[in-house]
Write a protein that holds these residues in place. Structure first.
Motif, PDB file in Angstrom:
ATOM      1  N   HIS A 349      53.888  64.346  63.468  1.00 26.84           N
ATOM      2  CA  HIS A 349      53.792  62.938  63.100  1.00 26.84           C
ATOM      3  C   HIS A 349      53.655  62.115  64.375  1.00 26.84           C
ATOM      4  CE1 HIS A 349      54.826  63.624  58.894  1.00 26.84           C
ATOM      5  NE2 HIS A 349      55.665  64.537  59.331  1.00 26.84           N
ATOM      6  N   GLY A 350      52.856  61.069  64.298  1.00 28.95           N
ATOM      7  CA  GLY A 350      52.610  60.247  65.482  1.00 28.95           C
ATOM      8  C   GLY A 350      51.301  60.630  66.163  1.00 28.95           C
ATOM      9  N   ASP A 351      50.815  61.847  65.882  1.00 26.87           N
ATOM     10  CA  ASP A 351      49.518  62.283  66.418  1.00 26.87           C
ATOM     11  C   ASP A 351      48.390  62.004  65.421  1.00 26.87           C
ATOM     12  OD1 ASP A 351      50.657  63.158  68.722  1.00 26.87           O
ATOM     13  OD2 ASP A 351      50.375  65.307  68.357  1.00 26.87           O
ATOM     14  N   ASN A 352      48.683  61.219  64.390  1.00 25.42           N
ATOM     15  CA  ASN A 352      47.701  60.949  63.320  1.00 25.42           C
ATOM     16  C   ASN A 352      46.344  60.544  63.900  1.00 25.42           C
ATOM     17  OD1 ASN A 352      50.524  60.112  62.823  1.00 25.42           O
ATOM     18  ND2 ASN A 352      49.882  59.969  60.685  1.00 25.42           N
ATOM     19  N   GLY A 353      46.376  59.667  64.921  1.00 23.06           N
ATOM     20  CA  GLY A 353      45.141  59.079  65.449  1.00 23.06           C
ATOM     21  C   GLY A 353      44.220  60.070  66.141  1.00 23.06           C
ATOM     22  N   LYS A 354      44.716  61.275  66.421  1.00 23.51           N
ATOM     23  CA  LYS A 354      43.854  62.266  67.082  1.00 23.51           C
ATOM     24  C   LYS A 354      42.656  62.658  66.220  1.00 23.51           C
ATOM     25  CE  LYS A 354      47.111  64.325  70.288  1.00 23.51           C
ATOM     26  NZ  LYS A 354      47.790  65.551  70.743  1.00 23.51           N
ATOM     27  N   GLN A 355      42.745  62.366  64.922  1.00 29.66           N
ATOM     28  CA  GLN A 355      41.634  62.750  64.050  1.00 29.66           C
ATOM     29  C   GLN A 355      40.400  61.863  64.234  1.00 29.66           C
ATOM     30  OE1 GLN A 355      42.143  64.447  59.965  1.00 29.66           O
ATOM     31  NE2 GLN A 355      41.244  62.496  59.354  1.00 29.66           N
ATOM     32  N   LEU A 398      48.403  44.306  62.131  1.00 27.51           N
ATOM     33  CA  LEU A 398      47.313  44.562  63.073  1.00 27.51           C
ATOM     34  C   LEU A 398      47.789  45.427  64.221  1.00 27.51           C
ATOM     35  CD1 LEU A 398      47.536  42.645  65.897  1.00 27.51           C
ATOM     36  CD2 LEU A 398      47.124  40.863  64.199  1.00 27.51           C
ATOM     37  N   ILE A 399      46.804  46.027  64.885  1.00 30.92           N
ATOM     38  CA  ILE A 399      47.108  46.796  66.102  1.00 30.92           C
ATOM     39  C   ILE A 399      46.191  46.294  67.205  1.00 30.92           C
ATOM     40  CG2 ILE A 399      47.827  48.843  64.809  1.00 30.92           C
ATOM     41  CD1 ILE A 399      45.059  50.068  65.641  1.00 30.92           C
ATOM     42  N   ALA A 400      46.517  46.634  68.441  1.00 28.51           N
ATOM     43  CA  ALA A 400      45.642  46.285  69.554  1.00 28.51           C
ATOM     44  C   ALA A 400      45.616  47.426  70.554  1.00 28.51           C
ATOM     45  CB  ALA A 400      46.122  44.994  70.228  1.00 28.51           C
ATOM     46  N   VAL A 401      44.423  47.609  71.128  1.00 29.19           N
ATOM     47  CA  VAL A 401      44.260  48.621  72.178  1.00 29.19           C
ATOM     48  C   VAL A 401      43.572  47.975  73.377  1.00 29.19           C
ATOM     49  CG1 VAL A 401      44.189  50.637  70.649  1.00 29.19           C
ATOM     50  CG2 VAL A 401      42.067  49.406  71.135  1.00 29.19           C
ATOM     51  N   LYS A 402      43.888  48.502  74.567  1.00 26.95           N
ATOM     52  CA  LYS A 402      43.221  48.014  75.777  1.00 26.95           C
ATOM     53  C   LYS A 402      41.831  48.605  75.807  1.00 26.95           C
ATOM     54  CE  LYS A 402      47.474  47.723  78.455  1.00 26.95           C
ATOM     55  NZ  LYS A 402      48.434  48.799  78.172  1.00 26.95           N
ATOM     56  N   GLY A 403      40.804  47.755  75.924  1.00 25.67           N
ATOM     57  CA  GLY A 403      39.433  48.259  75.942  1.00 25.67           C
ATOM     58  C   GLY A 403      38.782  48.164  74.576  1.00 25.67           C
ATOM     59  N   ASN A 404      37.637  48.861  74.452  1.00 25.71           N
ATOM     60  CA  ASN A 404      36.808  48.749  73.254  1.00 25.71           C
ATOM     61  C   ASN A 404      36.766  50.078  72.495  1.00 25.71           C
ATOM     62  OD1 ASN A 404      34.801  48.539  71.368  1.00 25.71           O
ATOM     63  ND2 ASN A 404      33.245  47.744  72.784  1.00 25.71           N
ATOM     64  N   PRO A 405      37.416  50.145  71.327  1.00 28.22           N
ATOM     65  CA  PRO A 405      37.460  51.418  70.589  1.00 28.22           C
ATOM     66  C   PRO A 405      36.109  51.845  70.021  1.00 28.22           C
ATOM     67  CG  PRO A 405      38.448  49.658  69.292  1.00 28.22           C
ATOM     68  CD  PRO A 405      38.147  49.075  70.638  1.00 28.22           C
ATOM     69  N   LEU A 406      35.147  50.907  69.950  1.00 30.04           N
ATOM     70  CA  LEU A 406      33.820  51.311  69.471  1.00 30.04           C
ATOM     71  C   LEU A 406      33.073  52.068  70.568  1.00 30.04           C
ATOM     72  CD1 LEU A 406      32.602  48.183  67.448  1.00 30.04           C
ATOM     73  CD2 LEU A 406      33.878  50.182  66.656  1.00 30.04           C
ATOM     74  N   ALA A 407      33.489  51.848  71.826  1.00 32.23           N
ATOM     75  CA  ALA A 407      32.897  52.587  72.944  1.00 32.23           C
ATOM     76  C   ALA A 407      33.692  53.860  73.222  1.00 32.23           C
ATOM     77  CB  ALA A 407      32.858  51.696  74.193  1.00 32.23           C
ATOM     78  N   ASP A 408      34.983  53.809  72.959  1.00 26.50           N
ATOM     79  CA  ASP A 408      35.834  54.989  73.199  1.00 26.50           C
ATOM     80  C   ASP A 408      36.869  55.085  72.079  1.00 26.50           C
ATOM     81  OD1 ASP A 408      37.465  57.002  74.035  1.00 26.50           O
ATOM     82  OD2 ASP A 408      38.205  55.976  75.844  1.00 26.50           O
ATOM     83  N   ILE A 409      36.521  55.873  71.056  1.00 31.90           N
ATOM     84  CA  ILE A 409      37.366  55.960  69.851  1.00 31.90           C
ATOM     85  C   ILE A 409      38.726  56.594  70.157  1.00 31.90           C
ATOM     86  CG2 ILE A 409      36.475  58.200  69.029  1.00 31.90           C
ATOM     87  CD1 ILE A 409      37.119  55.224  66.715  1.00 31.90           C
ATOM     88  N   SER A 410      38.794  57.347  71.251  1.00 30.72           N
ATOM     89  CA  SER A 410      40.066  58.016  71.567  1.00 30.72           C
ATOM     90  C   SER A 410      41.161  57.008  71.957  1.00 30.72           C
ATOM     91  CB  SER A 410      39.877  59.058  72.673  1.00 30.72           C
ATOM     92  OG  SER A 410      39.709  58.422  73.915  1.00 30.72           O
ATOM     93  N   LEU A 411      40.780  55.735  72.163  1.00 29.60           N
ATOM     94  CA  LEU A 411      41.795  54.698  72.423  1.00 29.60           C
ATOM     95  C   LEU A 411      42.777  54.603  71.247  1.00 29.60           C
ATOM     96  CD1 LEU A 411      39.598  51.796  73.879  1.00 29.60           C
ATOM     97  CD2 LEU A 411      41.187  53.269  75.134  1.00 29.60           C
ATOM     98  N   LEU A 412      42.315  55.006  70.063  1.00 27.32           N
ATOM     99  CA  LEU A 412      43.191  54.912  68.883  1.00 27.32           C
ATOM    100  C   LEU A 412      44.240  56.026  68.834  1.00 27.32           C
ATOM    101  CD1 LEU A 412      40.626  53.775  66.159  1.00 27.32           C
ATOM    102  CD2 LEU A 412      42.243  52.389  67.467  1.00 27.32           C
ATOM    103  N   GLU A 413      44.207  56.925  69.817  1.00 29.26           N
ATOM    104  CA  GLU A 413      45.264  57.948  69.908  1.00 29.26           C
ATOM    105  C   GLU A 413      46.513  57.376  70.572  1.00 29.26           C
ATOM    106  OE1 GLU A 413      43.610  61.379  71.929  1.00 29.26           O
ATOM    107  OE2 GLU A 413      41.881  61.370  70.559  1.00 29.26           O
TER     108      GLU A 413
END
Ligand code: ZN
Length: 429
Positions: A349-355, A398-413
């Motif tokens: 659990h917590g690794d959900n975003g790796k998918q 909502l959530i926020a990530v540093k950078g652009n997840p459309l350019a680097d989807i792994s930011l959602l991990e």
């Protein structure tokens, strides 16, 4: 007897903390560099939004959205905001490191405590809502109640109670010899037998129905591709669930079981590993969502032995994991509706975003992968009025990530900021 001065000081402190609490739960103004708009499928520059009493009350460009007087400010400069993520297939009450015979030692009490721990991990990973598919003893209902009452930290939960399936099937307990007379709570046979289970699951508080249409990877003695519920049984389950206003999620790996579940009218097909072209066509025709857990094969095959998976499960996974990824690619190409379902609990659990990265690797655009975990998931839950998009009237999740997840989807991990119902639960800058 406390002195008058001490009482006055204490009262003042209580008043101060009460006003601080009110401001926190009241109104928050959020601004960021970018926002993923999952409805239009575009990136919006310099957005601002206001959340009041848990729901979005204003949304627009910075400068155009006034900052309400007394609002808390959350400045996410340098970051991209997205709607809170939704995982449509989790097992919060299950542990990733106790599978097979290891898992038999877990009581319903243990499982409930697992749920408390895993709910918080899931929220901190950016998943502000989740659908729990299968739990013993209605531990998932207890968890949902405590979360809804804000007594615990975790996602907004939609729960199925015990999974309904055939005697000896994937959702039964097949680990013990007959003298133990072990059955899972949801084991039932025949149209009226399974209808009775649907009614029972609803009676004790489930939000939806989970069924096991075919064999599975992790169960003992089941053929992963074999259909286990007859068409008549699935038809009866779906008809009763619809009468009760419940959605149905069907665990189905095998080709025939997938198609029988779609024909019965289930809302989501879980796994969908051996779906054929006819199954893809049927899913498109019927608007059935597929929820394909294409990351966890990596965990099962690398850490599976230590985690207690049965040797037969590891052998099955070697075939299923690879085929499922090929099926995912075909289904995405064909334009089947998809939601994000990770099967977390099988893996940590917590690794959900790796998918997310695997969904992109095997055929989705980053925007499609994000839509699967937001707007599509909310639709499949029947919760579009509350979840899945940042829109006036919806929950302020909502959530926020540093950078652009459309350019680097792994930011959602590794999600940096999590806001649930207007409350900053992670990453206040
Ligand atoms: Zn599962």
């Amino acid at each position: 007897m406390p002195s008058f001065a001490l009482v006055k000081k204490t009262l003042a402190a209580i008043f101060l903390s009460a006003t601080a609490l009110c401001a926190q739960a009241g109104t928050i103004y959020v601004q960021a560099d970018r926002m993923v708009d999952v409805v239009s499928g575009t990136m919006v520059e310099k957005p601002a939004l206001v959340i009041t009493d848990g729901r979005v009350t204003a949304l627009g460009a910075q400068g155009a959205v006034p900052v309400p007087e007394g609002a808390e400010r959350l400045d996410l400069t340098g970051m991209t905001i997205l709607p809170g993520l939704i995982d449509m297939h989790v097992h919060l009450t299950g542990r990733h490191d106790m599978h097979g015979y290891e898992g038999l030692a877990e009581s319903t009490g243990d499982e409930t405590i697992n749920g408390v721990i895993h709910a918080e991990k899931t929220l901190m990973a950016g998943f502000t809502a989740a659908r729990n598919l299968g739990a013993a003893g209605f531990s998932d209902v207890a968890l949902r109640r405590a979360l809804a009452a804000n007594r615990l930290k975790g996602p907004r939960l939609y729960v199925s109670g015990p999974s309904i399936g055939a005697t000896g099937g994937h959702c039964d307990n097949n680990l013990l010899p007959p003298e133990y007379d072990a059955h899972s709570q949801g084991a039932a046979d025949g149209p009226w037998g399974v209808v009775r289970k649907v009614r029972e699951v609803k009676k004790y508080g489930a939000d939806l129905i989970k069924i096991c249409a075919t064999g599975g990877v992790l169960s003992k003695g089941t053929q992963v591709g074999a259909q286990q519920l007859a068409q008549e049984e699935m038809d009866a389950i779906v008809a009763e669930a619809k009468r009760l206003g419940l959605k149905v999620a069907a665990h189905a790996h095998g080709t025939a079981g997938i198609k029988a579940a779609i024909r019965a009218g289930v809302d989501t097909v879980e796994h969908a590993s051996f779906i054929d072209d006819e199954g893809i066509r049927l899913a498109k025709e019927r608007g059935t969502y597929l929820s394909m857990d294409i990351y966890n094969t990596e965990y099962i095959l690398s850490a599976g032995e230590a985690a207690g998976f049965l040797p037969e499960s590891l052998a099955k996974e070697r075939v299923v994991g690879k085929t499922q990824r090929e099926s995912f690619t075909r289904a995405v190409k064909a334009g089947v509706k998809m939601v994000f379902g990770s099967d977390a609990g099988v893996y940590p659990h917590g690794d959900n975003g790796k998918q997310f990265a695997r969904m992109v690797q095997f055929g989705m655009t980053p925007m499609q992968a994000i839509q699967a975990a937001t707007v599509n998931a909310a639709d499949a839950l029947g919760a579009s009025a509350d979840l899945g998009t940042l829109t006036v009237g919806r929950y302020g999740d909502l959530i926020a990530v540093k950078g652009n997840p459309l350019a680097d989807i792994s930011l959602l991990e590794k999600v940096d900021v999590v806001v649930k119902g207007g409350e900053v639960v992670k990453g206040r800058p």
